[in-house]
Design an enzyme around this catalytic site. Structure first.
Site, PDB file in Angstrom:
ATOM      1  N   GLU A  27       0.823  -1.206   0.000  1.00 30.46           N
ATOM      2  CA  GLU A  27       0.000   0.000   0.000  1.00 30.46           C
ATOM      3  C   GLU A  27       0.859   1.259   0.000  1.00 30.46           C
ATOM      4  O   GLU A  27       1.838   1.349   0.755  1.00 30.46           O
ATOM      5  CB  GLU A  27      -0.897   0.002   1.238  1.00 30.46           C
ATOM      6  N   ASP A  30       2.998   2.266  -4.887  1.00 31.21           N
ATOM      7  CA  ASP A  30       2.973   2.375  -6.353  1.00 31.21           C
ATOM      8  C   ASP A  30       3.546   3.690  -6.843  1.00 31.21           C
ATOM      9  O   ASP A  30       4.296   3.728  -7.825  1.00 31.21           O
ATOM     10  CB  ASP A  30       1.572   2.125  -6.916  1.00 31.21           C
ATOM     11  N   ALA A 117     -15.264   3.167  -0.973  1.00 32.20           N
ATOM     12  CA  ALA A 117     -14.913   2.025  -0.132  1.00 32.20           C
ATOM     13  C   ALA A 117     -13.456   1.616  -0.275  1.00 32.20           C
ATOM     14  O   ALA A 117     -13.048   0.592   0.276  1.00 32.20           O
ATOM     15  CB  ALA A 117     -15.818   0.831  -0.468  1.00 32.20           C
ATOM     16  N   LEU A 119     -12.087   0.538  -2.987  1.00 29.65           N
ATOM     17  CA  LEU A 119     -12.063  -0.644  -3.851  1.00 29.65           C
ATOM     18  C   LEU A 119     -11.905  -0.271  -5.323  1.00 29.65           C
ATOM     19  O   LEU A 119     -12.169  -1.074  -6.204  1.00 29.65           O
ATOM     20  CB  LEU A 119     -13.335  -1.472  -3.641  1.00 29.65           C
ATOM     21  N   ASP A 166      -4.212   0.879  -9.018  1.00 32.53           N
ATOM     22  CA  ASP A 166      -5.629   0.582  -9.228  1.00 32.53           C
ATOM     23  C   ASP A 166      -5.948   0.310 -10.687  1.00 32.53           C
ATOM     24  O   ASP A 166      -6.670  -0.636 -11.025  1.00 32.53           O
ATOM     25  CB  ASP A 166      -6.484   1.745  -8.723  1.00 32.53           C
ATOM     26  N   TYR A 218      -3.735  12.477   1.090  1.00 29.43           N
ATOM     27  CA  TYR A 218      -3.069  11.582   0.142  1.00 29.43           C
ATOM     28  C   TYR A 218      -1.966  12.347  -0.586  1.00 29.43           C
ATOM     29  O   TYR A 218      -0.830  11.870  -0.718  1.00 29.43           O
ATOM     30  CB  TYR A 218      -4.095  11.023  -0.841  1.00 29.43           C
TER      31      TYR A 218
END
EC number: 2.7.1.6
Length: 378
Positions: A27, A30, A117, A119, A166, A218
């Site tokens: 996590e 990337d 979420a 995802l 992602d 972020y």
């Protein structure tokens, strides 16, 4: 009559699908050109598309809003398309910026990927649009090229400084596998991940929360990682060797930057260790590495939140072999590696813990590695 025909009055030229993802481990590595280990979810975004003979782009979502968003391919500008439509519009903008002149299109989107979420609902939307436009315009883009287009759209059109995890997961994961991806060159290897055969389940706990400061935080984390690389004289934190981590940290004065560097370097190491265990058929032993990764995200990278910590701690206490937050953090989802005989107990314990804390019930489901982006039969 399909939803597409009802909305646009014409039959689609085709249908395409791209999945959401969970990241098993790796996590915030990337955008540091490190290593990740995602799997695609069965939940996907589906686009039905009809090519047009003009330069008009008409977008309609089954799930968001109640009207068609109409845009001109000649007047797409970053920051000027609000809401969900910015993602497919951004893909068209990125393709044109890359030198591909597109035909207009009528696009109907239906997505099963939960939004907010963690995802990758946005990446699924980007990748499915990119694949549809590639096919309809005869571009022949590869999975890494589709992912790069999606990342460009999200970074420069939408304004979210994400890495490429992602989009690559959505574009190129394989059924029954996790993708061991090197984000520097986008080289990857599909690693078999058949949990059912080993009496295991991978549960996703969608906390249903998303804290408002997520996007700005972020961006700050990415800037702190870049500051750490600059302080150490390397292009990216991926280039800091694990064996030299202690010496590297001693050279960084800023405490927050030092913690960010420690997370990224140790997380890359955890990815390698998890892959080695999976290759050796020792999947049950990856659990402690998942929990170790969560502690690093919580303490060193500071992207967890009370709801994620509650999900992880409760799942582990109820019988999970290991758990961690997945995705960018500040809400979203956690994953838990659970022996199949403990699935019900873990699910009940987490649900009860959320109720006891006065939180809305989490959404809990099993993650089964699914195929990446593809054209669907019609």
């Amino acid at each position: 009559m399909t939803d597409h025909q009802r909305e646009f009055g014409v039959a689609p030229d085709g249908a395409w699908s791209a999945p959401g993802r969970v990241n098993l481990i790796g996590e915030h590595t990337d955008y540091n050109e490190g290593f990740v280990l995602p799997l695609a979810l069965p939940h996907s975004a589906v686009a039905t598309v009809t090519a047009r003979d003009d330069r008009t782009l008409r977008l309609r979502s089954r799930d968001v809003g109640d009207r068609v968003v109409e845009l001109s391919l000649d007047r797409l500008l970053p920051g000027e398309v609000p809401g969900w439509a910015a993602y497919p519009a951004g893909v068209a903008w990125a393709l044109e910026r890359a030198g591909h002149r597109l035909r207009g299109a009528d696009v109907f989107i239906a997505s099963e990927v939960p939004t907010g979420a963690g995802l990758s609902s946005s990446a699924a939307l980007e990748v499915v649009t990119a694949l549809a436009f590639s096919d309809l315009n005869g571009l022949g883009l590869t999975a890494p090229e589709l992912a790069r287009i999606g990342q460009l759209a999200e970074n420069d059109f939408v304004g979210m400084p994400c890495g490429i995890l992602d989009q690559m997961a959505s574009a190129s994961c394989a059924e029954g596998h996790v993708l061991h991806l090197d984000t520097r060159d986008l080289g990857g290897r599909q690693v078999p991940f058949d949990m059912a055969a080993e009496g295991l389940r991978l549960l996703v706990v969608d906390t249903r929360v998303k804290h408002a400061h997520a996007d700005g935080a972020y961006g700050r984390r990415r800037a702190e990682c870049e500051a750490g690389a600059a302080a150490l004289g390397v292009p990216f934190l991926r280039d800091v060797p694990f064996d030299g981590l202690a010496a590297a940290l001693a050279r960084i004065d800023d405490e927050a930057v030092r913690r960010r560097v420690r997370h990224v370097v140790t997380e890359d190491r955890r990815v390698a260790r998890v892959v080695a265990l999976l290759d050796a058929g020792r999947a049950r032993e990856i659990g402690p590495l998942l929990t170790e990764g969560h502690a690093s995200l919580r303490d060193d990278f500071e992207v967890s939140c009370p709801e994620l910590d509650l999900a992880v701690d409760t799942a582990n206490a109820a019988g999970a072999l290991g758990s961690r937050m997945t995705g960018g953090g500040f809400g979203g989802s956690a994953i838990a590696l659970v022996p199949e005989e403990s699935v019900a107990a873990v699910g009940k314990a987490v649900t009860d813990a959320f109720a006891g804390a006065g939180l809305a019930a989490p959404r809990i489901f099993e993650a089964v590695p699914a195929p990446g982006a593809r054209r669907l039969p019609v």
